[in-house]
Structure formats: C-alpha cells, structure tokens
Scaffold this motif. Structure first.
Motif, short mmCIF file in Angstrom:
data_model
loop_
_atom_site.label_atom_id
_atom_site.label_comp_id
_atom_site.label_asym_id
_atom_site.label_seq_id
_atom_site.Cartn_x
_atom_site.Cartn_y
_atom_site.Cartn_z
N PHE A 63 0.85 -1.19 0.00
CA PHE A 63 0.00 0.00 0.00
C PHE A 63 0.88 1.24 0.00
CE2 PHE A 63 -2.83 -3.09 2.21
CZ PHE A 63 -3.80 -3.17 1.21
N ASP A 64 0.56 2.16 -0.86
CA ASP A 64 1.32 3.40 -0.97
C ASP A 64 0.62 4.56 -0.28
OD1 ASP A 64 3.69 2.98 -3.10
OD2 ASP A 64 1.98 1.68 -3.55
N VAL A 65 -0.68 4.45 -0.06
CA VAL A 65 -1.46 5.54 0.52
C VAL A 65 -2.44 4.97 1.53
CG1 VAL A 65 -3.17 7.33 0.00
CG2 VAL A 65 -1.36 6.86 -1.63
N MET A 66 -2.56 5.67 2.67
CA MET A 66 -3.63 5.39 3.62
C MET A 66 -4.36 6.71 3.87
SD MET A 66 -3.66 4.08 7.52
CE MET A 66 -4.29 5.49 8.36
N ALA A 67 -5.68 6.68 3.76
CA ALA A 67 -6.47 7.89 4.00
C ALA A 67 -7.60 7.57 4.97
CB ALA A 67 -7.04 8.42 2.68
N LYS A 68 -7.96 8.58 5.75
CA LYS A 68 -9.10 8.46 6.66
C LYS A 68 -9.98 9.68 6.45
CE LYS A 68 -8.43 7.35 11.02
NZ LYS A 68 -8.23 7.44 12.49
N LEU A 69 -11.24 9.42 6.12
CA LEU A 69 -12.23 10.48 5.94
C LEU A 69 -13.29 10.33 7.02
CD1 LEU A 69 -11.22 9.36 2.99
CD2 LEU A 69 -12.81 11.08 2.20
N GLN A 70 -13.69 11.44 7.62
CA GLN A 70 -14.67 11.39 8.70
C GLN A 70 -15.91 12.21 8.33
OE1 GLN A 70 -13.08 12.11 12.60
NE2 GLN A 70 -15.02 12.88 13.35
N PHE A 71 -17.06 11.61 8.58
CA PHE A 71 -18.35 12.23 8.34
C PHE A 71 -19.21 12.07 9.60
CE2 PHE A 71 -16.64 11.00 4.27
CZ PHE A 71 -16.98 12.05 3.43
N GLU A 72 -20.32 12.79 9.66
CA GLU A 72 -21.22 12.67 10.81
C GLU A 72 -21.93 11.33 10.85
OE1 GLU A 72 -21.90 14.57 13.52
OE2 GLU A 72 -20.22 15.84 12.89
N SER A 73 -22.22 10.76 9.68
CA SER A 73 -22.99 9.51 9.63
C SER A 73 -22.66 8.75 8.36
CB SER A 73 -24.49 9.82 9.66
OG SER A 73 -24.88 10.45 8.45
N LEU A 74 -23.09 7.49 8.33
CA LEU A 74 -22.93 6.68 7.13
C LEU A 74 -23.73 7.28 5.98
CD1 LEU A 74 -21.71 4.16 5.83
CD2 LEU A 74 -23.66 2.86 6.67
N ASP A 75 -24.90 7.83 6.28
CA ASP A 75 -25.70 8.49 5.24
C ASP A 75 -24.95 9.68 4.63
OD1 ASP A 75 -27.80 6.70 5.52
OD2 ASP A 75 -28.93 8.00 6.87
N ASP A 76 -24.26 10.45 5.48
CA ASP A 76 -23.48 11.58 4.97
C ASP A 76 -22.33 11.11 4.10
OD1 ASP A 76 -25.14 13.33 6.30
OD2 ASP A 76 -23.70 13.80 7.90
N LEU A 77 -21.68 10.02 4.49
CA LEU A 77 -20.59 9.45 3.70
C LEU A 77 -21.12 9.02 2.33
CD1 LEU A 77 -17.84 7.00 4.81
CD2 LEU A 77 -19.14 6.57 2.76
N GLN A 78 -22.23 8.30 2.33
CA GLN A 78 -22.81 7.84 1.06
C GLN A 78 -23.22 9.01 0.19
OE1 GLN A 78 -23.08 4.44 0.07
NE2 GLN A 78 -23.32 5.55 -1.85
N ALA A 79 -23.84 10.02 0.80
CA ALA A 79 -24.27 11.20 0.04
C ALA A 79 -23.07 11.93 -0.56
CB ALA A 79 -25.07 12.15 0.94
N ALA A 80 -21.97 11.98 0.19
CA ALA A 80 -20.77 12.65 -0.32
C ALA A 80 -20.26 11.98 -1.58
CB ALA A 80 -19.68 12.66 0.76
N PHE A 81 -20.23 10.65 -1.59
CA PHE A 81 -19.70 9.95 -2.77
C PHE A 81 -20.72 9.83 -3.89
CE2 PHE A 81 -16.36 8.99 0.22
CZ PHE A 81 -15.24 9.19 -0.58
N ASP A 82 -21.99 10.03 -3.58
CA ASP A 82 -23.01 10.07 -4.62
C ASP A 82 -23.06 11.43 -5.31
OD1 ASP A 82 -23.78 7.46 -4.15
OD2 ASP A 82 -25.51 7.99 -2.91
N SER A 83 -22.49 12.45 -4.67
CA SER A 83 -22.52 13.81 -5.21
C SER A 83 -21.55 13.93 -6.39
CB SER A 83 -22.12 14.81 -4.13
OG SER A 83 -20.74 14.69 -3.82
N GLU A 84 -21.66 15.03 -7.14
CA GLU A 84 -20.73 15.27 -8.25
C GLU A 84 -19.29 15.37 -7.76
OE1 GLU A 84 -18.78 15.41 -11.55
OE2 GLU A 84 -20.89 14.86 -11.47
N PRO A 85 -19.01 16.11 -6.66
CA PRO A 85 -17.63 16.11 -6.16
C PRO A 85 -17.15 14.70 -5.77
CG PRO A 85 -18.83 17.93 -5.19
CD PRO A 85 -19.84 17.08 -5.92
N GLY A 86 -18.03 13.89 -5.22
CA GLY A 86 -17.67 12.52 -4.86
C GLY A 86 -17.36 11.67 -6.07
N GLN A 87 -18.14 11.84 -7.11
CA GLN A 87 -17.88 11.11 -8.35
C GLN A 87 -16.55 11.56 -8.97
OE1 GLN A 87 -19.81 8.43 -9.63
NE2 GLN A 87 -20.42 8.64 -7.49
N ALA A 88 -16.25 12.85 -8.85
CA ALA A 88 -14.96 13.36 -9.36
C ALA A 88 -13.80 12.75 -8.58
CB ALA A 88 -14.93 14.89 -9.27
N VAL A 89 -13.95 12.60 -7.26
CA VAL A 89 -12.91 11.97 -6.44
C VAL A 89 -12.69 10.53 -6.89
CG1 VAL A 89 -12.42 11.08 -4.11
CG2 VAL A 89 -13.19 13.45 -4.41
#
Length: 121
Positions: A63-89
C-alpha cells in the motif's frame, strides 16, 4: 457518533511511489476537500515498500497511501460519494492508485482498547 472511511491503496501500475504521492498531494487532495459533509481528512504515507526491500505487511500487499475520511454519519458518507464532487474523487483516484487493489473500510465509531505491555518484554 461519527462514520469514518479508511482507505488503503497501492499505486497505479507504471507509477513510482514518489509519483503516486506527488499526484495525491498536488491533484487529489483538493478534490477530496470538496466532498460535502466531510468533517476531517488525513493521509498517511507508508514507506516505499521497494525502498525498504521487503513488504511491510505479512501477506506482501503493498500500500502506498492510507487515507481516513470522517463524516457525521454513514448516510453523509454515502451522500458525499453520490454527489458530483464525490464522483470526481472516485474518477480521479484511477489516475494514481490501483482502485481494484485497494481496501475501503467504513466504521461507525472507533473503540479503543488498550493493554499495557510489560516493560521487560
């Protein structure tokens, strides 16, 4: 309670460890910071496995990279990656990491258990 996403990724084939990290820092981080609802984002960079001369973990995964992302809830995490910025990531990650070779783990809270190790061991 918070929700965290832990990501462990090897670099994309054809890139060096240094090129992978350079892309992460110069291109990818700014996209991640745009995720809606993101509360905290940290990265850790393991030593280059090839420079050390042996795999850092027992099964030989690199592994070359380890990242940790924190959100208020699992729903917020899912919404973030469903969004256009999330899709760009997600699209951009393919430019520097082996997406299929990585591991993503969602956790709803961190439980820390500590055990004291005797000093004479």
């Amino acid at each position: 309670m918070t929700c965290k996403m832990i990501i462990l990724s090897p670099r994309k084939e054809g890139l060096t460890h240094e090129e992978c990290i350079e892309y992460l820092e110069q291109e990818h981080v700014s996209l991640v910071e745009e995720l809606p609802g993101l509360k905290r984002f940290t990265t850790s960079i393991p030593f280059d496995p090839e420079r050390i001369g042996y795999p850092l973990d027992p099964d030989g995964t690199r592994f070359d990279v380890m990242a940790k992302l924190q959100f208020e809830s699992l729903d917020d995490l899912q919404a973030a990656f469903d969004s256009e910025p999330g899709q760009a990531v997600l699209r951009d990650a393919q430019n520097f990491v082996d997406v299929d070779g990585g591991v993503m783990i969602a956790i709803d809270d961190e439980t820390l258990r500590h055990q004291t190790i005797p000093a004479d061991l």
